[in-house]
Design an enzyme around this catalytic site. Structure first.
Site, PDB file in Angstrom:
ATOM      1  N   TYR A 129       0.815  -1.237   0.000  1.00  0.00           N
ATOM      2  CA  TYR A 129       0.000   0.000   0.000  1.00  0.00           C
ATOM      3  C   TYR A 129       0.843   1.278   0.000  1.00  0.00           C
ATOM      4  O   TYR A 129       2.056   1.224   0.031  1.00  0.00           O
ATOM      5  CB  TYR A 129      -1.067  -0.013   1.091  1.00  0.00           C
ATOM      6  CG  TYR A 129      -0.648  -0.106   2.559  1.00  0.00           C
ATOM      7  CD1 TYR A 129       0.630   0.161   3.015  1.00  0.00           C
ATOM      8  CD2 TYR A 129      -1.618  -0.443   3.515  1.00  0.00           C
ATOM      9  CE1 TYR A 129       0.934   0.090   4.366  1.00  0.00           C
ATOM     10  CE2 TYR A 129      -1.316  -0.517   4.862  1.00  0.00           C
ATOM     11  CZ  TYR A 129      -0.047  -0.248   5.278  1.00  0.00           C
ATOM     12  OH  TYR A 129       0.244  -0.310   6.610  1.00  0.00           O
ATOM     13  N   GLU A 130       0.119   2.382  -0.131  1.00  0.00           N
ATOM     14  CA  GLU A 130       0.775   3.703  -0.259  1.00  0.00           C
ATOM     15  C   GLU A 130       1.690   3.722  -1.488  1.00  0.00           C
ATOM     16  O   GLU A 130       2.772   4.311  -1.484  1.00  0.00           O
ATOM     17  CB  GLU A 130       1.552   4.017   1.028  1.00  0.00           C
ATOM     18  CG  GLU A 130       1.944   5.476   1.239  1.00  0.00           C
ATOM     19  CD  GLU A 130       0.775   6.437   1.228  1.00  0.00           C
ATOM     20  OE1 GLU A 130      -0.270   6.139   1.823  1.00  0.00           O
ATOM     21  OE2 GLU A 130       0.911   7.505   0.574  1.00  0.00           O
TER      22      GLU A 130
END
Lengths: 252, 591
Positions: free
Chosen positions: B434-435
């Protein structure tokens, strides 16, 4: 009412103690030190008494090396109003004896005028369990030890004491010295804003000489030893051998 | 189950000896003496190990439950979160005007590492709130700030970030969530968002969702995205909570790890939302806090590697199995602790040398970001921007690898759930995804950051390392640290040269080596950080009162990294130099 809380800086309870090579004591160089857990409980109780409106000021006192001011900052962060550091030695390995501590605390008591002294029943480093008793004798104040419950009402402090096999509840007249036991309360975590505020609370630094107290050493450490390490066990073949071993060792 | 122990000595060494933060001329830094930071870190560490760490397993075993439309977290999460909130720990680096302590990022980076090691799922609830706070702080109207920030500051209300939709994650230009302006100036937001971390829960009384959506006449693609604040409960003018907004949790995703954090499908059905900033400028607004967010995710990789290493180290000292090759280490017992075995040692050294290096790397980046934010230093901001994808990508790739290594120390006991090693590995895994996946981080580095401002930031970075190499060093230090560092930076320069010569006319050749390049920069950075750390340990050893044991271990651990990990730069360079030739050689139908 003012409450005085003496706090000792000791080897952190999570750190495994190592005996110095020369056997003169525990190695305290570059190890984590923190507030004696029993003193933390005493301080927490003082704060609760104040929060209930039964005290106006809490003064934390620590006796030892310069670095004890870290412990005092912790006390201030938890909720003490001001602190007094008595620099009694410049070597952290130099443990100040209970009688000297009692003398210093008695002198501070006369100066500051608290009506209640709350302290841990013992320090986890030397386990003397003596200072509170000596201090109350010096001051000729009421004494209540091993408190597991405290209730202040006017000039009476009701203390439930942990005694062998049970509890004893006594009323002591204030002024009093009360030493606290493990089950009295669970100390709070200092909040970040209070840690920041603690940096600006007053911390006075004095010497024993300022109080007219001389540091004397009456006790001498002969030897400090680590507990014997457990020896390897024996694996036996059958029950008969076990019975034989028991008879050998117990006799019979 | 291992309870977290904060590495306070290492923080002290990194902040006050390696980085010497109190001597940095950055606004708010001059107070940051060891006397200032110690009590803060000690208390945060106590909280992390005594209150937060014990709740970690509950998150994994009990997870989050959706009951009657409300998400429930484990009981111990509420207790721990309440303590964090009551202690003011969640607003450490928040502006004073909104109730925080306004302390620099370098301090919250340390406390966040502790809390994340102790319980990553729990710490994410506050982490996302911090992101929502920053978005509104930087782009919200004055009214929005007054309404949301004082409550978001200390997580009385928490926040979420809603970007991903079922058909798009990386390519946000494709989003379909709609926002229609109503007569009273608010918008009606409709659409579905997925993978929403902390999407719903019972840790706070309100949840402030930040949602990316498109207005009806918005331009195509990323230029037509707007940002909206959509509270779970509408907020009355006096700040009290009003009716429930038209949004709901579709389901909680079942997933590999971080089970204590509710990853939700969020349905917006004409929910009332308020525009943040200008229409069509939403993506830009969302990405202004990207540097801090990605630094935070990089730190998650480090934090999980740290807790896993702590557990593995204890186990390696405790577990007796086999005899030391050089003779019995423990003759009184039937076997020796497994830490005597060279392969276990190698494994532990890999972990330790990475973790301590990465911790220094992240702390250094936090100082650069503070310099950028507090002093407006463009140079620092440029170097930080260059390194952020490296921290996110390299530290989470390696953090996961070393969490797995720590699990390996346990043998079969690492694979069963009882010891907790499996949870660390599963929790850690998400940080690579993620990110912005780590592949996207590598693209960001090679495709954007290298060329940013005419390549200035990479030049500045190289200069920093080269100037350090040129300083005068002792002979031992020259052999153990400077020589390997020199070699590694030559590899980096060779890779850069290859990109310069080939990248423009054939971008495929550069992009094919992007991940290798990201690792190459990561390795050089840790080599640089370790050399600086070892140098300051050498300096400190001259003081007779210093902790010799600790400092010597620093130098030896650094030497391990320089001589056993850093040589990987050669491998990375060789792969980069093959360009796209083998990577792209198969036609899609040949797979």
């Amino acid at each position: 009412m003012k409450i005085l809380v003496p706090v000792k800086r000791v080897l952190d309870y999570n750190v495994k103690a190592r005996v110095k090579a020369d056997g003169s004591g525990i190695d305290l160089a570059n190890v984590k030190m923190s507030m004696n857990p029993f003193d933390e409980i005493a301080l927490e109780e003082a704060i609760r008494i104040k929060e209930k409106g039964n005290a106006e000021e809490i003064i934390a006192v620590s006796i030892g090396v310069q670095q004890n001011q870290e412990t005092l900052r912790t006390a201030l962060a938890m909720g003490a109003d001001r602190a007094i550091l008595v620099v009694a030695t410049d070597d952290v390995h130099n443990d100040i004896e209970p009688l000297t501590v009692a003398n210093i605390l008695a002198a501070i008591t006369l100066k500051e005028g608290p009506s209640l002294i709350l302290c841990g029943k013992q320090a986890i480093d030397n386990d003397f369990n003596a200072t509170a008793q000596m201090l109350s004798a010096k001051l000729k104040w009421s004494q209540a030890t091993f408190a597991s419950e405290i209730d202040v009402k006017d000039d009476i402090i009701r203390v439930t004491r942990e005694v062998d096999g049970g509890l004893q509840t006594i009323d002591a007249k204030i002024p009093a010295v009360v030493s606290v036991d493990l089950r009295l309360n669970e100390p709070r975590y200092a909040s970040l804003p209070n840690i920041m505020k603690a940096k600006r609370k007053p911390l006075e630094e004095i010497n024993p000489a300022d109080l007219g107290v001389e540091i004397t050493q009456r006790l001498k450490v002969i030897e400090t030893k680590e507990p014997d390490s457990r020896e390897a066990g024996l694996i036996l073949e059958n029950i008969d051998q076990l019975v034989e071993k028991i008879q050998e060792n117990v006799g019979g | 189950m291992h309870l977290y122990q904060p590495p306070l000595e290492d923080y002290n060494f990194i902040l006050h000896h390696f980085l010497k933060i109190e001597k940095e001329d950055i606004e708010g830094y001059k107070d940051l003496s060891p006397e200032f930071t110690r009590p803060i870190f000690e208390e945060a560490g106590k909280l992390a190990s005594e209150v937060i760490s014990p709740s970690n397993k509950d998150g994994d075993e009990q997870g989050c439950k959706l009951e009657n439309g409300i998400v429930r977290t484990p009981e111990s999460f509420k207790l721990a979160f309440d303590k964090l909130r009551a202690g003011g720990w969640l607003s450490l680096d928040i502006e004073e005007e909104f109730g925080g302590q306004n302390l620099p990022l370098i301090l919250s980076t340390v406390t966040n590492e502790m809390f994340t090691s102790a319980n990553m799922s729990l710490t994410m609830y506050s982490g996302l709130s911090r992101g929502a706070y920053s978005a509104i702080f930087l782009h919200g109207s004055e009214d929005q700030k007054q309404m949301y920030l004082p409550k978001l500051a200390n997580c009385e209300w928490t926040g979420t970030m809603n970007l991903t939709e079922p058909h798009c994650g990386t390519d946000l230009g494709l989003i379909r969530t709609k926002a229609i302006l109503t007569e009273n100036g608010s918008y009606e937001v409709s659409g579905q968002k997925i993978f929403i971390s902390s999407g719903d829960h019972d840790l706070s009384e309100n949840i402030i969702h930040l949602v990316l959506a498109k207005t009806p006449d918005a331009p195509e693609g990323v230029k037509g995205i707007s940002l909206f604040v959509v509270p779970k409960f509408l907020v009355n003018d006096d700040g009290s909570l009003g009716e429930r907004n038209k949004l709901s949790v579709g389901k909680i995703e079942k997933k590999m790890g971080i089970k204590g954090n509710a990853t939700c499908v969020m349905n917006y059905d004409g929910a009332t939302g308020y525009l943040v900033g200008e229409e069509n400028k939403g993506l830009k607004a969302m990405f202004t806090m990207m540097n801090e967010a990605r630094l935070g995710v990089g730190m998650q990789g480090l934090a999980q590697a740290e807790i896993a290493y702590q557990a593995a180290l204890n186990y390696a000292k405790d577990r007796i199995q086999g005899r030391a090759i050089q003779g019995k280490a423990n003759p009184d017992q039937s076997a020796d602790p497994i830490i005597v075995h060279p392969d276990v040692r190698r494994n532990l050294m890999e972990q330790k040398s990475f973790i301590e290096g990465a911790r220094g790397f992240i702390a250094w980046a936090a100082v650069l970001l503070d310099k950028a934010k507090r002093d407006g230093d463009k140079n620092a901001e440029g170097i930080a921007s260059l390194l952020i994808p490296v921290i996110k990508g390299y530290v989470t790739d390696k953090g996961f690898e070393y969490t797995i290594n720590a699990q390996q120390v346990f043998g079969g006991h690492g694979y069963i759930e009882e010891w907790g090693m499996s949870q660390y590995a599963r929790d850690c895994r998400i940080a690579m995804i993620y990110e912005g996946t780590n592949g996207i981080q590598a693209l960001d580095l090679v495709g954007r950051k290298l060329a940013m401002d005419g390549g200035k930031h990479m030049r500045e970075y190289l200069k920093l390392v080269q100037n350090f190499i040129k300083e005068e060093h002792s002979k031992d230090f020259e052999n153990d640290f400077i020589a390997p560092l020199k070699k590694s930076i030559e590899h980096l320069q060779a890779a850069l040269l290859f990109f310069m010569e080939n990248g423009l006319k054939n971008p495929l050749s550069a992009v094919s080596g992007a991940t290798d390049f990201l690792h190459l920069v990561g390795l050089v950075s840790l080599g640089f950080i370790w050399s600086k750390k070892a140098q300051s340990a050498e300096e400190q050893l001259k003081n007779p009162l210093s902790d010799k044991n600790f400092l010597e271990a620093k130098i030896l651990t650094g030497s391990y990294f320089m001589n056993r990990q850093l040589p990987e730069t050669r491998l990375r360079l060789d792969k980069i130099l093959t360009g796209e030739k083998q990577v792209m050689s198969l036609a899609a139908n040949q797979f």
